[in-house]
Design a protein around this motif. Sequence first.
Motif, PDB file in Angstrom:
ATOM      1  N   ASP A  91      42.240  35.401  38.115  1.00 14.28           N
ATOM      2  CA  ASP A  91      42.356  36.669  38.858  1.00 14.28           C
ATOM      3  C   ASP A  91      43.582  37.749  37.922  1.00 14.28           C
ATOM      4  O   ASP A  91      42.594  37.951  36.883  1.00 14.28           O
ATOM      5  CB  ASP A  91      41.857  37.263  40.138  1.00 14.28           C
ATOM      6  CG  ASP A  91      41.506  36.177  40.709  1.00 14.28           C
ATOM      7  OD1 ASP A  91      39.864  36.452  40.243  1.00 14.28           O
ATOM      8  OD2 ASP A  91      41.179  36.192  41.571  1.00 14.28           O
ATOM      9  N   CYS A  92      44.587  37.563  37.945  1.00 22.44           N
ATOM     10  CA  CYS A  92      45.707  38.155  37.372  1.00 22.44           C
ATOM     11  C   CYS A  92      46.160  37.717  36.105  1.00 22.44           C
ATOM     12  O   CYS A  92      46.362  38.435  35.028  1.00 22.44           O
ATOM     13  CB  CYS A  92      46.655  39.864  38.017  1.00 22.44           C
ATOM     14  SG  CYS A  92      47.337  37.175  38.788  1.00 22.44           S
TER      15      CYS A  92
ATOM     16  N   CYS B  22      46.930  32.631  37.732  1.00 19.68           N
ATOM     17  CA  CYS B  22      46.295  32.947  38.713  1.00 19.68           C
ATOM     18  C   CYS B  22      44.565  33.324  37.969  1.00 19.68           C
ATOM     19  O   CYS B  22      44.671  34.025  36.712  1.00 19.68           O
ATOM     20  CB  CYS B  22      46.259  34.059  38.961  1.00 19.68           C
ATOM     21  SG  CYS B  22      44.853  35.280  39.902  1.00 19.68           S
TER      22      CYS B  22
ATOM     23  N   CYS C  58      49.028  31.954  43.578  1.00 21.10           N
ATOM     24  CA  CYS C  58      48.998  33.640  43.287  1.00 21.10           C
ATOM     25  C   CYS C  58      50.246  33.823  44.019  1.00 21.10           C
ATOM     26  O   CYS C  58      50.527  34.511  44.735  1.00 21.10           O
ATOM     27  CB  CYS C  58      48.384  34.169  43.260  1.00 21.10           C
ATOM     28  SG  CYS C  58      48.223  36.282  42.406  1.00 21.10           S
TER      29      CYS C  58
ATOM     30  N   LYS D 296      50.244  42.221  43.387  1.00 21.41           N
ATOM     31  CA  LYS D 296      49.213  43.838  43.476  1.00 21.41           C
ATOM     32  C   LYS D 296      48.308  43.223  42.351  1.00 21.41           C
ATOM     33  O   LYS D 296      46.973  43.717  42.112  1.00 21.41           O
ATOM     34  CB  LYS D 296      49.907  44.435  41.386  1.00 21.41           C
ATOM     35  CG  LYS D 296      51.295  45.317  41.864  1.00 21.41           C
ATOM     36  CD  LYS D 296      51.669  45.784  40.717  1.00 21.41           C
ATOM     37  CE  LYS D 296      52.114  46.411  40.986  1.00 21.41           C
ATOM     38  NZ  LYS D 296      53.704  46.730  39.537  1.00 21.41           N
ATOM     39  N   CYS D 297      48.316  41.538  43.025  1.00 18.12           N
ATOM     40  CA  CYS D 297      46.451  41.274  42.280  1.00 18.12           C
ATOM     41  C   CYS D 297      45.917  41.034  43.851  1.00 18.12           C
ATOM     42  O   CYS D 297      46.507  40.726  44.756  1.00 18.12           O
ATOM     43  CB  CYS D 297      47.220  39.648  42.149  1.00 18.12           C
ATOM     44  SG  CYS D 297      45.570  38.544  41.457  1.00 18.12           S
ATOM     45  N   GLU D 298      44.614  40.606  43.473  1.00 18.45           N
ATOM     46  CA  GLU D 298      43.616  41.018  44.525  1.00 18.45           C
ATOM     47  C   GLU D 298      43.162  39.685  45.433  1.00 18.45           C
ATOM     48  O   GLU D 298      43.008  40.695  46.573  1.00 18.45           O
ATOM     49  CB  GLU D 298      41.865  41.282  43.401  1.00 18.45           C
ATOM     50  CG  GLU D 298      41.420  42.092  44.955  1.00 18.45           C
ATOM     51  CD  GLU D 298      40.031  42.468  44.259  1.00 18.45           C
ATOM     52  OE1 GLU D 298      38.596  42.208  44.867  1.00 18.45           O
ATOM     53  OE2 GLU D 298      39.745  43.034  43.309  1.00 18.45           O
TER      54      GLU D 298
ATOM     55  N   ASN E 188      52.218  37.060  42.429  1.00 19.10           N
ATOM     56  CA  ASN E 188      51.701  38.837  42.349  1.00 19.10           C
ATOM     57  C   ASN E 188      51.408  39.341  43.522  1.00 19.10           C
ATOM     58  O   ASN E 188      50.044  39.346  42.938  1.00 19.10           O
ATOM     59  CB  ASN E 188      50.729  38.503  41.277  1.00 19.10           C
ATOM     60  CG  ASN E 188      50.774  39.830  40.614  1.00 19.10           C
ATOM     61  OD1 ASN E 188      50.952  41.000  40.749  1.00 19.10           O
ATOM     62  ND2 ASN E 188      49.404  40.850  39.603  1.00 19.10           N
TER      63      ASN E 188
ATOM     64  N   TYR F 172      46.126  38.156  45.997  1.00 20.61           N
ATOM     65  CA  TYR F 172      47.439  37.742  45.682  1.00 20.61           C
ATOM     66  C   TYR F 172      47.949  36.463  47.253  1.00 20.61           C
ATOM     67  O   TYR F 172      46.618  37.066  47.954  1.00 20.61           O
ATOM     68  CB  TYR F 172      48.440  38.806  46.047  1.00 20.61           C
ATOM     69  CG  TYR F 172      49.884  38.687  47.121  1.00 20.61           C
ATOM     70  CD1 TYR F 172      50.748  37.733  46.131  1.00 20.61           C
ATOM     71  CD2 TYR F 172      49.926  39.083  48.139  1.00 20.61           C
ATOM     72  CE1 TYR F 172      51.592  37.364  46.594  1.00 20.61           C
ATOM     73  CE2 TYR F 172      51.563  38.910  48.657  1.00 20.61           C
ATOM     74  CZ  TYR F 172      52.629  38.415  47.747  1.00 20.61           C
ATOM     75  OH  TYR F 172      53.181  37.996  48.683  1.00 20.61           O
TER      76      TYR F 172
END
Lengths: 196, 474
Positions: free
Chosen positions: A94-95, A92, A73, A77-79, A75, A81
């Motif tokens: 999640d995001c 990903c 991942c 900003k992704c939890e 990103n 990441y």
Amino acid sequence: MTVENRGTVKVENGRYRVSGNFSYGYPNSPIRDESGKLVGITNPADITHIHTYGGEAPFFESLSKQKLLGTKCANPKCETYGSVYIPYRIHCPDCLMRCEEIDLTELARKGATVHTFMITERTGAFNTLKKPIRFVNVEFDGVSTILMGYLSVGEPKMGMKVVPIFQAKNPTYTILDLSWVPMGTDAADLPEGFSF
Amino acid sequence: MIKFSKQQLKIPQMSKDVYLVTGGMSKFDRAIPEKRTEELVIDAFLEAAEFIKKTPEELKEYIHSCYYGHFADHFGSQLLGESVIHDRLGLDPLGNVGIKTGGATGGSTIWEAYKAVASGYSDTVLAMGWERMDEVPTDEGNNYIASAADKDWETPLGHIYTGYYAVMAQKYWQVFGKQEASFRRTLAEIAVKNKGYARMNPHAQSPMKITVEDVLNSPIVADPLRALDCCLMSVGASCVILADKKTAYELTDNPLLIYTSAGTHTLRVADRRDMDIPLLPNETADQYKDLGKRFPGGDRYPGFTGFLAARMAAYYAYGMAGIVDPMEDLDLVELHDAFTISDIQTYEDIGIRPYGEGRKYVESGECYHTNPLTGKPGKLPANLSGGLIGNMHAVGATGIMQVVEIGQHIWGRWAEMHADEAKWKRFNRTKPDDWTDLQVVGAKRALAISHAGVGSHVTATVLVHPDHQLERKS
């Protein structure tokens, strides 16, 4: 009945172009009971499906080049990441942003760990692996998932270190092009067509 | 998703109460060449109508929409088989929909039917499930089942679903079972129990009077699992009728409250990420702090040893029905004993025993109709139908069969439905001389768990006698 001119497919201008034979019909035959009474019929069929790997295609292509690809991942900003995935995930979980491809070959060559395993003599129709099959599920440092595969040399044990081998000669372009052997296995002991 | 938001953890609050009115089953067997699937479905429907003393026409008048569970279209090479069944049941032009969630198909079918009544869309619904696994040779059947694993990443590995499951069994066996001979015997006891209970069930495919030694000496399928540890492949059908309160009491004097929930987890076990154990109402976080110490290798959750989907389904269903401790609040369960070891895993996922201690449920004798250690009634009998190991696993029908079975106990009509000589004869089966009534005396509340594959889908259905409702906790 033998199948001649088995169908092949290529993509041109974004479309499938097929040639050869994809479906074969065969005569039915009756099913009868002991008294000769009709119960039913057989429905023989021989079908070739067309299947896309889509965004996972680089993974399956890379096996034939002795490379093991995963994704990460990318990103910030992704939890989650930075989480690394193999099986290769295109997005990903999640995001849902597109993951970045990463080469895990060197990490795997340092030794992956067998999380669990099993040995079976039983298979379903169309199996091409030599029996018994030794399934191994392997963990890598820093990777969030646990990849399923098969061991080609030796006996599996939880916690053992294994390294990947690849069918670079006559690849099948399937997950079967990736196998595992105990760390320290001699190149001479690898199955036909496989190399480190 | 490895963390849960407040919204995701909401305990479902239905608009209306939903009741189980009746249910029925066909015969189950490995092959039933003399009957088409629709004939088996009609057998199940007729039994459900007869159970509440209605003619099929009378019962059909009430049905407003239909939910059909049938997992494997390719076994019969008939797409839209639901439409065939719907027509043969004479239920056109009512709305119907097919539901498929692998081994949990039966449970998911009830889940959909339940929501249709709870929402007010229908006052009465039919949930019918079936499966036909006898129309291809076994190795082709194994290939078909394996195609419910990931087509590119798993299926090519042997085309054998048992293999994808067995890696989980092996992990549980080594970490929580510590490879102890005593644990292996406990697994075998589950098979002995379920095959034995199947002897009292005229519908059951595999009744057997066997010993622990018979299980331990049966052929190895995938170490440590042996042939007698594994579920059946079956043909058959089962159904339930659900309704709102007003209609339910029109159809019968004693309908049962029903609550159904669902959970899921990754199709590939490979994709499971590490997370904290979600807790059930009878657990505390502290009790799992030293799990990895007590069971080295057992600190990754759910890893390859637990079923998160089952835990989540139980979490929702317990909340809906007011259950705090399944051992105290339930009187019997029907669990998805696909393999003896997965049965033990499920005891932990649904809070019958804490993680790592599932075996104690069997070893305490409390999972039996009559506890063999005390001679008294088991505290929470499991799989008195014979389960998937002794009775059947006709996939789309399995989760529905479980609910019919637990319903018959709460209704106090289990013996009536299992002792009937005419039924044994109709199924061409011999009632054993030592036939025993397995009715759980005074059953008020019961649970059924329907489970798919390596844990991709799980549903939990709780039945409650209306006079014995528990208070829903806030």
